[in-house]
Design an enzyme around this catalytic site. Structure first.
Site, mmCIF file in Angstrom:
data_model
loop_
_atom_site.group_PDB
_atom_site.id
_atom_site.type_symbol
_atom_site.label_atom_id
_atom_site.label_comp_id
_atom_site.label_asym_id
_atom_site.label_seq_id
_atom_site.Cartn_x
_atom_site.Cartn_y
_atom_site.Cartn_z
ATOM 1 N N GLY A 86 0.792 -1.226 0.000
ATOM 2 C CA GLY A 86 0.000 0.000 0.000
ATOM 3 C C GLY A 86 0.817 1.265 0.000
ATOM 4 O O GLY A 86 0.293 2.357 -0.241
ATOM 5 N N LYS A 107 9.975 1.878 0.434
ATOM 6 C CA LYS A 107 8.855 2.043 1.353
ATOM 7 C C LYS A 107 8.589 3.529 1.577
ATOM 8 O O LYS A 107 9.493 4.275 1.942
ATOM 9 C CB LYS A 107 9.152 1.359 2.684
ATOM 10 C CG LYS A 107 7.997 1.381 3.665
ATOM 11 C CD LYS A 107 8.345 0.575 4.902
ATOM 12 C CE LYS A 107 7.201 0.553 5.898
ATOM 13 N NZ LYS A 107 7.519 -0.271 7.091
ATOM 14 N N ASP A 245 0.703 -11.831 6.675
ATOM 15 C CA ASP A 245 1.281 -11.035 5.598
ATOM 16 C C ASP A 245 2.602 -10.391 6.009
ATOM 17 O O ASP A 245 3.229 -9.703 5.208
ATOM 18 C CB ASP A 245 0.297 -9.940 5.150
ATOM 19 C CG ASP A 245 -0.136 -9.039 6.284
ATOM 20 O OD1 ASP A 245 -0.798 -9.550 7.201
ATOM 21 O OD2 ASP A 245 0.175 -7.836 6.257
ATOM 22 N N ASN A 246 3.049 -10.638 7.253
ATOM 23 C CA ASN A 246 4.317 -10.078 7.712
ATOM 24 C C ASN A 246 5.397 -11.138 7.923
ATOM 25 O O ASN A 246 6.452 -10.833 8.469
ATOM 26 C CB ASN A 246 4.117 -9.301 9.020
ATOM 27 C CG ASN A 246 3.352 -8.011 8.815
ATOM 28 O OD1 ASN A 246 3.289 -7.485 7.713
ATOM 29 N ND2 ASN A 246 2.755 -7.495 9.874
ATOM 30 N N ASP A 255 9.030 -6.366 7.786
ATOM 31 C CA ASP A 255 7.969 -5.437 8.211
ATOM 32 C C ASP A 255 8.084 -5.053 9.681
ATOM 33 O O ASP A 255 7.454 -5.640 10.551
ATOM 34 C CB ASP A 255 6.579 -6.015 7.924
ATOM 35 C CG ASP A 255 6.195 -5.842 6.462
ATOM 36 O OD1 ASP A 255 6.851 -5.047 5.774
ATOM 37 O OD2 ASP A 255 5.255 -6.493 6.017
#
Length: 487
Positions: A86, A107, A245-246, A255
């Site tokens: 995102g 990032k 998801d990490n 992350d």
């Protein structure tokens, strides 16, 4: 650099190709020369002279193929559906000096189709924390993403308050998460076989020689995840957001959000202010790693030669691998062989440290002064502080423990000392250390970031640039505030 853009050649449903959205007036925060050398970045004059513009999204080298990955995940134990990059972009993939493919991931690079309600940006405080922590874990020997560098800008970003937008060039052996397979299973199941082949060929080629390559691959992911979390426990590191998801398929830390290194030893410590139930507390990390793999592995039942028995067999190795790695590591922290007597005394020491609310890192390092009082003046200072904090009951327990420990030591303690020095750091990234660097950086002063970077480069050695604050824990009764997820 030796580029290896393989992800960009996969099915286009897996990503969205797009350039970064430039930051306003990006300025250098810090540059990591060790990562630059490992990537071959330092050999490229164009990259070296434009690194600030590259990280600021103002310049994309011609060889790069920026894209945002899509994935899904379970967050705090609940299915969250489609997620994705995102606020980050996989900018390029490059082979390092060891021949291993590394991802360059920017990032804070702006909005993507997967931003949901976010703004696509990162703020300076979280960028500094991730930059320093990735470096710290790497130098501690814990598998982790690290970073090439970071920049700060004039782009305003609102979180709890208005803050300066920043960007970090994260470097990792893979950005494929357990959540990638969760997304494929839910939204594009026809991609599962091909994507699994890609993971095998790119990250686990040695598994191709196994009788059932996919089963061997799954087992390797389970083993690496177990060893990673054992390493976290041994260093006192708490990730804080162990969503599916990490977690990476390569068993590397990925992350960084509300992470923290344990100070006053409290296994139930919660370092994420959003974790109201303590799901991701320090002591729960091993169980959550297992839970995440339980969600991930059954998706591969759709592939040939993968049965429920295969999945169960893969899961069954998680606990013994974790326990063996953790127990060996705990014995090494005491400089002892891995046997039951060593384990007993190691866990008794942890019980003492917990009951007396002592500092985790300093307590283990202080034991060097027990083994050799003459050659370790810094550790003798730690040991004195350790003893001074003990209650009368704790002092009695300590004296008994010390006698038992000394009785286990060999006559020649040189190897014991070497093992202890290699497994007990002097320095970890304490929250207060990071906050002091952030406070200075928000005033445009990055000298403290540079000092901490240097300090954490050799965390197992006592250094002249250190200050007392670098190794001072909070008071025993001080509240350790949890860290915000917002970044």
């Amino acid at each position: 650099m030796d580029y290896c853009h393989t992800y960009a050649n996969l099915d286009t449903r897996l990503y969205n190709k797009q350039p970064p959205v430039p930051l306003d007036n990006p300025r250098a925060g810090h540059f990591n020369p060790y990562v630059a050398k490992r990537l071959g970045w330092d050999k490229d004059e164009d990259l070296m002279s434009h690194w600030v513009e590259i990280l600021g999204g103002q310049y994309v080298p011609a060889q790069w193929t920026p894209l945002a990955m899509v994935y899904a995940g379970h967050q705090f134990g609940h299915w969250a559906g489609q997620l994705g990059d995102g606020r980050g972009l996989l900018m390029a993939q490059v082979r390092d000096t060891n021949g291993d493919c590394q991802d360059l991931h920017l990032k804070g690079s702006g909005l993507t189709p997967y931003s949901r309600m976010g703004d696509g940006r990162a703020v300076l405080r979280s960028t500094i924390r991730e930059y320093l922590c990735g470096h710290a874990l790497t130098q501690l020997g814990v598998p982790s993403s690290t970073a090439l560098g970071f920049v700060v800008s004039d782009t305003p970003v609102r979180r709890e308050r208005m803050e300066a937008g920043a960007a970090l060039m994260r470097v990792a052996d893979s950005h494929i998460r357990l959540g990638h397979i969760e997304w494929i299973a839910s939204f594009a199941p026809d991609l599962l076989a091909g994507f699994t082949d890609y993971m095998l060929d790119t990250y686990y080629p040695e598994c191709r020689d196994a009788p059932v390559p996919v089963a061997a691959f799954l087992q390797q992911v389970v083993e690496r995840t177990a060893r990673l979390i054992a390493d976290w426990q041994l260093t006192g590191f708490a990730h804080g957001v162990m969503n599916t998801d990490n977690l990476s398929i390569t068993g590397s830390t990925l992350d960084f959000g509300p992470f923290g290194f344990m100070e006053r030893f409290n296994p139930g410590w919660i370092n994420n202010h959003s974790d109201h139930t303590g799901r991701y507390s320090y002591q729960n990390q091993p169980a959550i790693g297992y839970w995440n793999l339980q969600q991930w592995l059954p998706h591969f039942l759709r592939l040939p030669n993968i049965s429920r028995a295969t999945i169960d067999e893969c899961l069954s190795i998680y606990e013994p691998v974790f326990m063996q790695h953790y127990q060996i590591g705990m014995c090494h922290k005491l400089g002892l062989m891995h046997d039951q007597a060593s384990l007993n005394i190691a866990f008794d020491f942890l019980t003492l440290v917990e009951s007396q609310r002592l500092d985790y890192t300093n307590s283990f390092r202080a034991l060097l002064a027990v083994v050799d009082t003459a050659q370790h003046p810094y550790e003798q200072t730690l040991l004195t502080a350790f003893i001074n904090e003990l209650t009368p009951e704790g002092l009695s327990t300590w004296q008994d423990w010390r006698a038992r420990y000394i009785a286990l030591l060999p006559e020649d303690t040189s190897e014991v000392i070497n093992t202890m020095r290699a497994n007990n750091p002097v320095y970890v990234l304490r929250n207060a250390m990071a906050q002091r660097a952030i406070t200075a950086a928000e005033q445009g002063q990055f000298e403290e970031v540079a000092r901490l970077f240097t300090l954490l480069t050799t965390p197992y050695e006592v250094q002249e640039i250190a200050t007392a604050l670098d190794t001072t824990p909070p008071a025993p009764d001080a509240w350790q505030p949890p860290i915000s997820c917002s970044s």
